[in-house]
Design a protein around this motif. Structure first.
Motif, PDB file in Angstrom:
ATOM      1  N   ILE A   1      -2.959  -1.262   6.810  1.00 46.18           N
ATOM      2  CA  ILE A   1      -2.417   0.089   6.936  1.00 46.18           C
ATOM      3  C   ILE A   1      -3.522   0.971   7.486  1.00 46.18           C
ATOM      4  CG2 ILE A   1      -1.466   2.084   5.741  1.00 46.18           C
ATOM      5  CD1 ILE A   1      -0.166   0.195   3.769  1.00 46.18           C
ATOM      6  N   SER A   2      -3.295   1.524   8.678  1.00 50.41           N
ATOM      7  CA  SER A   2      -4.362   2.259   9.339  1.00 50.41           C
ATOM      8  C   SER A   2      -4.226   3.771   9.229  1.00 50.41           C
ATOM      9  CB  SER A   2      -4.429   1.856  10.812  1.00 50.41           C
ATOM     10  OG  SER A   2      -3.174   2.063  11.423  1.00 50.41           O
ATOM     11  N   GLU A   3      -3.016   4.268   9.065  1.00 47.79           N
ATOM     12  CA  GLU A   3      -2.825   5.718   8.991  1.00 47.79           C
ATOM     13  C   GLU A   3      -1.612   6.028   8.128  1.00 47.79           C
ATOM     14  OE1 GLU A   3      -1.975   9.527  11.926  1.00 47.79           O
ATOM     15  OE2 GLU A   3      -2.264   7.559  12.797  1.00 47.79           O
ATOM     16  N   VAL A   4      -1.739   7.079   7.330  1.00 43.87           N
ATOM     17  CA  VAL A   4      -0.640   7.523   6.471  1.00 43.87           C
ATOM     18  C   VAL A   4      -0.577   9.041   6.549  1.00 43.87           C
ATOM     19  CG1 VAL A   4       0.259   7.575   4.121  1.00 43.87           C
ATOM     20  CG2 VAL A   4      -1.036   5.597   4.886  1.00 43.87           C
ATOM     21  N   ARG A   5       0.623   9.546   6.738  1.00 48.02           N
ATOM     22  CA  ARG A   5       0.819  11.000   6.764  1.00 48.02           C
ATOM     23  C   ARG A   5       1.925  11.365   5.794  1.00 48.02           C
ATOM     24  NH1 ARG A   5       0.758   9.841  12.358  1.00 48.02           N
ATOM     25  NH2 ARG A   5       3.003   9.920  12.291  1.00 48.02           N
TER      26      ARG A   5
ATOM     27  N   GLU B   1       5.366   0.971  13.124  1.00 50.25           N
ATOM     28  CA  GLU B   1       5.292   2.333  12.614  1.00 50.25           C
ATOM     29  C   GLU B   1       6.528   2.500  11.760  1.00 50.25           C
ATOM     30  OE1 GLU B   1       5.499   6.896  14.247  1.00 50.25           O
ATOM     31  OE2 GLU B   1       4.653   5.356  15.554  1.00 50.25           O
TER      32      GLU B   1
ATOM     33  N   ALA C   1      -3.337   9.234   0.676  1.00 48.78           N
ATOM     34  CA  ALA C   1      -4.451   8.649   1.436  1.00 48.78           C
ATOM     35  C   ALA C   1      -4.892   7.299   0.877  1.00 48.78           C
ATOM     36  CB  ALA C   1      -5.626   9.617   1.465  1.00 48.78           C
TER      37      ALA C   1
ATOM     38  N   THR D   1      -4.181   3.854   2.667  1.00 50.93           N
ATOM     39  CA  THR D   1      -5.008   3.279   3.737  1.00 50.93           C
ATOM     40  C   THR D   1      -6.023   2.278   3.195  1.00 50.93           C
ATOM     41  OG1 THR D   1      -6.538   5.148   3.673  1.00 50.93           O
ATOM     42  CG2 THR D   1      -4.730   5.265   5.275  1.00 50.93           C
ATOM     43  N   ASP D   2      -6.132   2.169   1.863  1.00 49.26           N
ATOM     44  CA  ASP D   2      -6.989   1.143   1.262  1.00 49.26           C
ATOM     45  C   ASP D   2      -6.373  -0.248   1.382  1.00 49.26           C
ATOM     46  OD1 ASP D   2      -8.731   3.130   0.512  1.00 49.26           O
ATOM     47  OD2 ASP D   2      -8.050   3.191  -1.577  1.00 49.26           O
TER      48      ASP D   2
END
Length: 82
Positions: free
Chosen positions: A67-71, A45, A59, A62-63
Motif C-alpha cells: 500500500i503506497s498511498e492512502v487518502r 487503485e 496513515a 501505508t505500513d
C-alpha cells in the motif's frame, strides 16, 4: 496498492485481504477504480470504506506492504462522503 496475481479468491478478495492485513482495520466496502497489470502483481487503485480501531490512523495503512498511498475521504457538512 499492489495485489499479488496469485492472491486467493478474486481481485476484491485480494484487496480486502491486503487492507485487513493491518490490525484494527475492518473493510466494509471495496470498489476497484483502476487496474494496471504488472509483471508480478496487479497495481490497483481502490475506493474503500473501512472501520479503524481507535488506536489506528488512516496513515497507518501505508505500513502494510504493497500500500503506497492512502487518502481519507472528504466529508460534507451533512456527514456524507464526497
Amino acid at each position: 496498492m499492489a495485489v499479488p496475481r496469485d492472491a486467493a479468491g478474486d481481485l476484491h478478495a485480494g484487496v480486502r485481504s491486503k487492507l485487513e492485513g493491518r490490525d484494527g482495520v475492518a473493510v466494509e466496502r471495496v470498489d476497484v477504480v483502476d487496474l494496471r497489470p504488472r509483471l508480478n502483481d496487479l497495481a490497483v487503485e481502490v475506493d474503500a470504506s473501512v472501520r479503524l480501531a481507535p488506536d489506528v490512523e488512516v496513515a497507518d495503512l501505508t505500513d502494510v506492504v504493497g500500500i503506497s498511498e492512502v487518502r481519507p475521504r472528504e466529508r460534507t457538512a451533512t456527514g456524507r462522503d464526497r
